[in-house]
Structures are given as C-alpha cells and as structure tokens.
Enzyme design. Structure first.
Site, PDB file in Angstrom:
ATOM      1  N   ARG A 206       0.833  -1.208   0.000  1.00  0.00           N
ATOM      2  CA  ARG A 206       0.000   0.000   0.000  1.00  0.00           C
ATOM      3  C   ARG A 206       0.868   1.259   0.000  1.00  0.00           C
ATOM      4  O   ARG A 206       0.450   2.311  -0.446  1.00  0.00           O
ATOM      5  CB  ARG A 206      -0.888   0.024   1.263  1.00  0.00           C
ATOM      6  N   ARG A 210       9.956   5.354  -3.078  1.00  0.00           N
ATOM      7  CA  ARG A 210      10.375   6.289  -4.136  1.00  0.00           C
ATOM      8  C   ARG A 210      11.829   6.663  -3.994  1.00  0.00           C
ATOM      9  O   ARG A 210      12.295   6.869  -2.871  1.00  0.00           O
ATOM     10  CB  ARG A 210       9.627   7.616  -4.008  1.00  0.00           C
ATOM     11  N   ARG A 283      -9.447  -6.684  12.694  1.00  0.00           N
ATOM     12  CA  ARG A 283      -8.621  -6.000  13.672  1.00  0.00           C
ATOM     13  C   ARG A 283      -9.370  -4.757  14.112  1.00  0.00           C
ATOM     14  O   ARG A 283      -9.965  -4.048  13.283  1.00  0.00           O
ATOM     15  CB  ARG A 283      -7.274  -5.621  13.032  1.00  0.00           C
ATOM     16  N   ARG A 314      -0.243   5.648  16.054  1.00  0.00           N
ATOM     17  CA  ARG A 314      -0.080   7.011  15.540  1.00  0.00           C
ATOM     18  C   ARG A 314      -0.811   8.026  16.404  1.00  0.00           C
ATOM     19  O   ARG A 314      -1.746   7.677  17.126  1.00  0.00           O
ATOM     20  CB  ARG A 314      -0.512   7.146  14.075  1.00  0.00           C
ATOM     21  N   GLU A 334      -4.066   6.490  18.480  1.00  0.00           N
ATOM     22  CA  GLU A 334      -4.734   5.321  17.897  1.00  0.00           C
ATOM     23  C   GLU A 334      -4.062   4.047  18.413  1.00  0.00           C
ATOM     24  O   GLU A 334      -2.893   3.807  18.122  1.00  0.00           O
ATOM     25  CB  GLU A 334      -4.609   5.437  16.374  1.00  0.00           C
ATOM     26  N   TYR A 382      -9.974  -4.689   2.198  1.00  0.00           N
ATOM     27  CA  TYR A 382      -9.265  -3.551   2.796  1.00  0.00           C
ATOM     28  C   TYR A 382      -9.386  -2.361   1.837  1.00  0.00           C
ATOM     29  O   TYR A 382      -8.430  -1.929   1.228  1.00  0.00           O
ATOM     30  CB  TYR A 382      -7.808  -3.966   2.986  1.00  0.00           C
ATOM     31  N   ASP A 384     -10.015   1.440   0.547  1.00  0.00           N
ATOM     32  CA  ASP A 384      -9.978   2.857   0.891  1.00  0.00           C
ATOM     33  C   ASP A 384     -11.277   3.489   0.405  1.00  0.00           C
ATOM     34  O   ASP A 384     -12.049   2.866  -0.336  1.00  0.00           O
ATOM     35  CB  ASP A 384      -8.770   3.526   0.228  1.00  0.00           C
TER      36      ASP A 384
HETATM   37  P1  FAD Z   1     -18.274   1.645   7.424  1.00  0.00           P
HETATM   38  O1  FAD Z   1     -17.844   3.050   7.475  1.00  0.00           O
HETATM   39  O2  FAD Z   1     -17.725   0.679   8.425  1.00  0.00           O
HETATM   40  O3  FAD Z   1     -19.860   1.642   7.533  1.00  0.00           O
HETATM   41  C1  FAD Z   1     -20.616   0.503   7.851  1.00  0.00           C
HETATM   42  C2  FAD Z   1     -21.777   0.961   8.728  1.00  0.00           C
HETATM   43  O4  FAD Z   1     -22.653  -0.143   8.926  1.00  0.00           O
HETATM   44  C3  FAD Z   1     -21.328   1.413  10.119  1.00  0.00           C
HETATM   45  O5  FAD Z   1     -21.821   2.698  10.388  1.00  0.00           O
HETATM   46  C4  FAD Z   1     -21.931   0.363  11.056  1.00  0.00           C
HETATM   47  O6  FAD Z   1     -22.326   0.908  12.297  1.00  0.00           O
HETATM   48  C5  FAD Z   1     -23.120  -0.117  10.249  1.00  0.00           C
HETATM   49  N1  FAD Z   1     -23.534  -1.470  10.582  1.00  0.00           N
HETATM   50  C6  FAD Z   1     -22.781  -2.597  10.562  1.00  0.00           C
HETATM   51  N2  FAD Z   1     -23.507  -3.652  10.937  1.00  0.00           N
HETATM   52  C7  FAD Z   1     -24.755  -3.196  11.199  1.00  0.00           C
HETATM   53  C8  FAD Z   1     -25.962  -3.819  11.641  1.00  0.00           C
HETATM   54  N3  FAD Z   1     -26.028  -5.119  11.899  1.00  0.00           N
HETATM   55  N4  FAD Z   1     -27.048  -3.030  11.814  1.00  0.00           N
HETATM   56  C9  FAD Z   1     -26.999  -1.702  11.576  1.00  0.00           C
HETATM   57  N5  FAD Z   1     -25.891  -1.074  11.155  1.00  0.00           N
HETATM   58  C10 FAD Z   1     -24.785  -1.809  10.964  1.00  0.00           C
HETATM   59  N6  FAD Z   1      -9.726   5.372   3.517  1.00  0.00           N
HETATM   60  C11 FAD Z   1      -9.146   6.319   2.739  1.00  0.00           C
HETATM   61  O7  FAD Z   1      -9.456   6.422   1.555  1.00  0.00           O
HETATM   62  N7  FAD Z   1      -8.223   7.192   3.264  1.00  0.00           N
HETATM   63  C12 FAD Z   1      -7.833   7.140   4.568  1.00  0.00           C
HETATM   64  O8  FAD Z   1      -6.991   7.940   5.003  1.00  0.00           O
HETATM   65  C13 FAD Z   1      -8.431   6.150   5.399  1.00  0.00           C
HETATM   66  N8  FAD Z   1      -8.070   6.041   6.685  1.00  0.00           N
HETATM   67  C14 FAD Z   1      -8.646   5.099   7.477  1.00  0.00           C
HETATM   68  C15 FAD Z   1      -8.259   5.024   8.822  1.00  0.00           C
HETATM   69  C16 FAD Z   1      -8.838   4.085   9.641  1.00  0.00           C
HETATM   70  C17 FAD Z   1      -8.408   4.003  11.077  1.00  0.00           C
HETATM   71  C18 FAD Z   1      -9.810   3.169   9.118  1.00  0.00           C
HETATM   72  C19 FAD Z   1     -10.441   2.133  10.011  1.00  0.00           C
HETATM   73  C20 FAD Z   1     -10.191   3.233   7.793  1.00  0.00           C
HETATM   74  C21 FAD Z   1      -9.616   4.192   6.953  1.00  0.00           C
HETATM   75  N9  FAD Z   1     -10.002   4.317   5.615  1.00  0.00           N
HETATM   76  C22 FAD Z   1      -9.398   5.265   4.821  1.00  0.00           C
HETATM   77  C23 FAD Z   1     -11.024   3.419   5.025  1.00  0.00           C
HETATM   78  C24 FAD Z   1     -12.437   4.003   5.104  1.00  0.00           C
HETATM   79  O9  FAD Z   1     -12.792   4.200   6.451  1.00  0.00           O
HETATM   80  C25 FAD Z   1     -13.401   3.016   4.455  1.00  0.00           C
HETATM   81  O10 FAD Z   1     -13.048   2.770   3.115  1.00  0.00           O
HETATM   82  C26 FAD Z   1     -14.865   3.470   4.462  1.00  0.00           C
HETATM   83  O11 FAD Z   1     -15.213   4.169   5.614  1.00  0.00           O
HETATM   84  C27 FAD Z   1     -15.737   2.235   4.345  1.00  0.00           C
HETATM   85  O12 FAD Z   1     -17.093   2.589   4.289  1.00  0.00           O
HETATM   86  P2  FAD Z   1     -18.188   1.474   4.509  1.00  0.00           P
HETATM   87  O13 FAD Z   1     -19.496   2.126   4.328  1.00  0.00           O
HETATM   88  O14 FAD Z   1     -17.879   0.290   3.689  1.00  0.00           O
HETATM   89  O15 FAD Z   1     -17.986   0.977   6.016  1.00  0.00           O
HETATM   90  N1  UDP Z   2       3.293   0.626   7.976  1.00  0.00           N
HETATM   91  C1  UDP Z   2       4.482   0.496   8.666  1.00  0.00           C
HETATM   92  N2  UDP Z   2       5.018   1.604   9.254  1.00  0.00           N
HETATM   93  C2  UDP Z   2       4.443   2.805   9.192  1.00  0.00           C
HETATM   94  C3  UDP Z   2       3.242   2.935   8.465  1.00  0.00           C
HETATM   95  C4  UDP Z   2       2.680   1.825   7.887  1.00  0.00           C
HETATM   96  O1  UDP Z   2       5.018  -0.598   8.755  1.00  0.00           O
HETATM   97  O2  UDP Z   2       4.992   3.770   9.756  1.00  0.00           O
HETATM   98  C5  UDP Z   2       2.721  -0.595   7.369  1.00  0.00           C
HETATM   99  C6  UDP Z   2       1.753  -1.320   8.333  1.00  0.00           C
HETATM  100  O3  UDP Z   2       1.881  -2.701   8.082  1.00  0.00           O
HETATM  101  C7  UDP Z   2       0.412  -0.812   7.897  1.00  0.00           C
HETATM  102  C8  UDP Z   2       0.613  -0.761   6.377  1.00  0.00           C
HETATM  103  O4  UDP Z   2       1.947  -0.275   6.228  1.00  0.00           O
HETATM  104  O5  UDP Z   2      -0.628  -1.702   8.268  1.00  0.00           O
HETATM  105  C9  UDP Z   2      -0.345   0.120   5.635  1.00  0.00           C
HETATM  106  O6  UDP Z   2      -0.250   1.433   6.167  1.00  0.00           O
HETATM  107  P1  UDP Z   2      -1.420   2.486   5.981  1.00  0.00           P
HETATM  108  O7  UDP Z   2      -0.942   3.785   6.476  1.00  0.00           O
HETATM  109  O8  UDP Z   2      -1.909   2.397   4.592  1.00  0.00           O
HETATM  110  O9  UDP Z   2      -2.510   1.875   6.977  1.00  0.00           O
HETATM  111  P2  UDP Z   2      -3.984   2.354   7.352  1.00  0.00           P
HETATM  112  O10 UDP Z   2      -4.022   3.846   7.206  1.00  0.00           O
HETATM  113  O11 UDP Z   2      -4.897   1.628   6.436  1.00  0.00           O
HETATM  114  O12 UDP Z   2      -4.122   1.908   8.764  1.00  0.00           O
END
Ligand code: FAD
Ligand code: UDP
Length: 400
Positions: A206, A210, A283, A314, A334, A382, A384
C-alpha cells in the site's frame, strides 16, 4: 400513557437529530406503517450505504437507511470540537487516481489541497514517510538514489529473498532490512497483532517506495480533505432517504420483515450468515482523544510511532488536515486492539485462511436475489474510500 409515549418519541427524535449533528438527512425515529414498502433497506450509513442510497434515490427509488450507531457516516464520521473537524475513527485522507470517483465526491464538498506526509518516530530518531530519499538519507547518511539503491540491493541479497511470500519478505525486498527493523516490523506487529511472517505481502505494498525527495504518502493524482469534514458529505448523500439510527439490523428485521423489496447490507458478511462457517478475522482500534490548551502539539497531522513498545501506532492532530489556527488543538492516539465482537471491526484481515473462509460466505451471497453486500465489511476487503465509491457505483449501475 399515550402522552408519555409521544413525549418519549419526540425526545428520541431530538436526541438522534442532535447526535448526528444533522441538517439534511431525514432522520426518523420510528417507521410510519401507513407508508408503502421501501425499495431498499440499506444497512449501514457509512460511505458505501450512503453512495448506494444516493444513486438509488436519483433513480426514483425509496430507501430506508438504518445504522446501529448513534450517528450517520460510519468510519468517515467527523465531529466539530473547538472549531476543529475531528476524524472520530482515525485520519481519513481522500485520495484517488480515478477521475470519475474524484468528480463524484466533489459534487458533495469542496476539497482542500492537503497532502499527507506523515513522520515516523523510532526511539529518538525521526524519519519521513513514505519510504523515499528523505528516509534513506536520514537512515544511511547518503545523498543520491544510486547510493540508496546499492544499500537496499545489498541488504536484499544478504536476506536471500527471491520471491517474497509474506509481509516481512516483501518489506525487506522493497526497502532492505534496516528500514524493515526500524520503521515496519514494530508498527506492523502491533497494528495487526501478528508476526510479519504471518501477514499478507499486499499490506506493505500500500505504501509507495520512491527514489525521489517526495514525502507524499500517496501516488494518486487527486488528494485532499473535504472542507468542513466528511459528515456533511454523507448528510447530502442521504438527503432523500429516511434514516433510523441506534437500530441494529438483526433486531429490526425481526420486527419489520417486509419493510423493503431488497436489502443492501454493509455490515460484516459472516455475522449476516450467523457465522455458520466460522468467524472471519478483523482487527479493531481504540481511540483516545484529548483537547490540549496549546496551538500546535506536533506540527503535523499524522505522526507514527514505529517501536513495538509504544502502545499506540499514531497520533493525529486534526487541525492540520485543514490548516487550522484555532487557539486549542485536538489530538487522538490510535491504539490497535483485538476484535472481540463488541468493539468495531475496522480492518478485515485478508490473509489466506480468512480469504478461504470468505469465499464460502461469498458463494452464499452470490446466490441471494434480494440481498446485496457491499463496502469494506460486506465485501471483506481492505478498501480505501475511493475504492468503496468505485465498487458501490459499479454495483448501482449494474442493478438499479
Ligand atoms: P463503514 O464506514 O464501516 O460503515 C458501515 C456501517 O454499517 C457502520 O456505520 C456500522 O455501524 C453499520 N452497521 C454494521 N452492521 C450493522 C448492523 N447489523 N445493523 C446496523 N448497522 C450496521 N480510507 C481512505 O481512503 N483514506 C484514509 O486515510 C483512510 N483512513 C482510514 C483510517 C482508519 C483508522 C480506518 C479504520 C479506515 C480508513 N479508511 C481510509 C477506510 C475508510 O474508512 C473506508 O473505506 C470506508 O469508511 C468504508 O465505508 P463502509 O461504508 O464500507 O464501512
Ligand atoms: N506501515 C508500517 N510503518 C508505518 C506505516 C505503515 O510498517 O509507519 C505498514 C503497516 O503494516 C500498515 C501498512 O503499512 O498496516 C499500511 O499502512 P497504511 O498507512 O496504509 O494503513 P492504514 O491507514 O490503512 O491503517
């Protein structure tokens, strides 16, 4: 009694409304049984559910969106604290190379020109991410791409890895053993709760590698943060739908089995099928958010802590996503956490064992005629945000 019930309903309605900070999406507090059946019951008001609802509404379909949480927007939910848009479920930076997705999301918000450039802290050392000439120069006190490549090649050769089979081998093949040891191993093992040898190689791919002095964490053509946060985007997407919060699908559907023609399910696919083949791996995370009485805590939106012994991965300082200059600041630590069925399944663990199990659930899903699975949990990917939009849009084009 009747009066008490009506006051209770009004209070519940107001509580829902305030919790969501919601002006546009039509939050209802209970179903109007005199209304016709909905076309779609959408389970989950996250990005995937909201995109589906928006597309369906544009085509004249009636949607009811339910969410077990007390607010809309799933994991992209942002909340205003001290004038700062706080990413309540971790840093969310929008990035994509898909022009169609970029144009789509820009209908709902204006994006700023934020570029994610995290810092990695290992003991007393600071490095730039992603792995680039700034990282290599600091690690080995060198200047040129040629020097960096020679060091990495020598370390890969010494490791005798020819075709990487897991995350450890993949990481060493890309950036050598020094960077693996200091910036990857500790972070990854605490993030996933597993040894790097037991994790799939794609996770580390991911991140860009560079041989230029460029600290942009993403290679994508478009990147930014929506001015005003993500929640208003989801509000707009849901404006033509009815929304019920604090409502879990499994309780709701028992009471309202005929509420809609079709179901769009964005929760965990294994839960939908009552774990009949076993539980998929996820996770989780725990967030600790604090308001600090200072203008600038860490000078950057994202700082990673790559040592195993630091319990969090982080620290996010939210104001920097929107170049804020408020007098106070809000920071979030986090902490990775085991998924225990009661906390949120933030990340699917897409290793071989789970993917074999997922295929069994997918085979059941493929046979459904009235239930559609989408999103990070519904598709067990997984994803985004851009991929969630891409996948949900192509689904709606096909089926609505
Ligand atoms: P979700 O946002 O999980 O929505 C699912 C919803 O369904 C939730 O609100 C949940 O409460 C509801 N639900 C589940 N089961 C039930 C049930 N039985 N009844 C009623 N409701 C229910 N993506 C990026 O592009 N850039 C980023 O920088 C980025 N950072 C991230 C950082 C973190 C820590 C995490 C966890 C994810 C990150 N993502 C990022 C990914 C991004 O969050 C997801 O791609 C996106 O939010 C997924 O949307 P979704 O609707 O599939 O899931
Ligand atoms: N990662 C790492 N060191 C860092 C940042 C990321 O080893 O400082 C690795 C780690 O395995 C992580 C993966 O790169 O799960 C993807 O990172 P990303 O920032 O895309 O994770 P997310 O934002 O989805 O949690």
């Amino acid at each position: 009694m009747k009066k008490f019930f009506s006051i209770l309903c009004t209070l519940l309605f107001l509580a829902n409304f305030m919790l969501a900070g919601n002006a546009d999406a039509k939050i209802i507090n209970n179903l109007d049984s005199t209304k016709q059946k909905y076309d779609y019951l959408i389970v989950g008001s996250g990005l995937s559910g909201a995109v589906f609802a928006n597309e369906a509404a544009k085509k004249g379909k009636r949607c009811l969106v339910i969410d077990k949480r007390s607010h809309i927007a799933g994991n992209v939910y942002t909340e205003n604290i001290e004038g700062i848009n706080v990413h309540k479920y971790g840093a969310h930076i929008f990035h994509t190379s898909n022009k169609k997705v970029w144009d789509y999301i820009n209908q709902f918000a204006e994006f700023n020109n934020f570029v994610n450039s995290p810092i990695a802290v290992y003991k007393k050392e600071l490095y730039n991410l992603p792995f680039n000439m700034n990282t290599f120069s600091k690690m080995w006190n060198i200047k040129t791409p040629g020097e960096a490549k020679r060091i990495i090649e020598a370390q890969v050769k010494k490791s005798k890895i020819t075709s990487p089979k897991n995350l450890e081998e993949q990481a060493i093949s890309l950036v050598g053993r020094d960077i693996y040891q200091k910036l990857i191993k500790g972070y990854t093992e605490k993030q996933w709760g597993k040894d790097c040898k037991d994790l799939p190689a794609f996770i580390i791919r991911r991140l860009p590698v560079r041989f230029t002095y460029n600290n942009n964490y993403f290679n994508d053509k478009y990147q930014g943060i929506p001015v005003g946060g993500y929640t208003p985007i989801i509000e707009k997407m849901l404006e033509s739908s009815d929304v019920l919060l604090n409502t879990d699908y499994f309780d709701f559907i028992k009471k309202h089995p005929d509420v809609a023609e079709k179901i769009v399910y964005t929760g965990e696919i294994d839960r939908y099928y009552n774990y009949q083949y076993g539980k998929l791996g996820y996770r989780s995370l725990r967030f600790e958010t604090e308001i600090l009485d200072m203008e600038n805590y860490q000078g950057n939106a994202v700082v990673n802590y790559t040592e195993r012994s630091v319990p969090y991965t982080r620290i996010i300082e939210h104001k920097h996503f929107e170049f804020g200059n408020q007098p106070k600041t809000v920071v979030t630590k986090e902490y990775p956490a085991k998924y225990n069925g009661n906390n949120e399944p933030y990340y699917p663990i897409n290793n071989e064992e789970n993917m074999i199990l997922y295929q069994k659930y997918k085979a059941l899903a493929d046979k459904e005629t009235d239930v559609i699975f989408c999103g990070r949990l519904g598709e067990y990917k997984y994803f985004d945000m851009d991929k969630v939009i891409e996948s949900t849009l192509s689904l709606t084009e096909k089926i609505i």
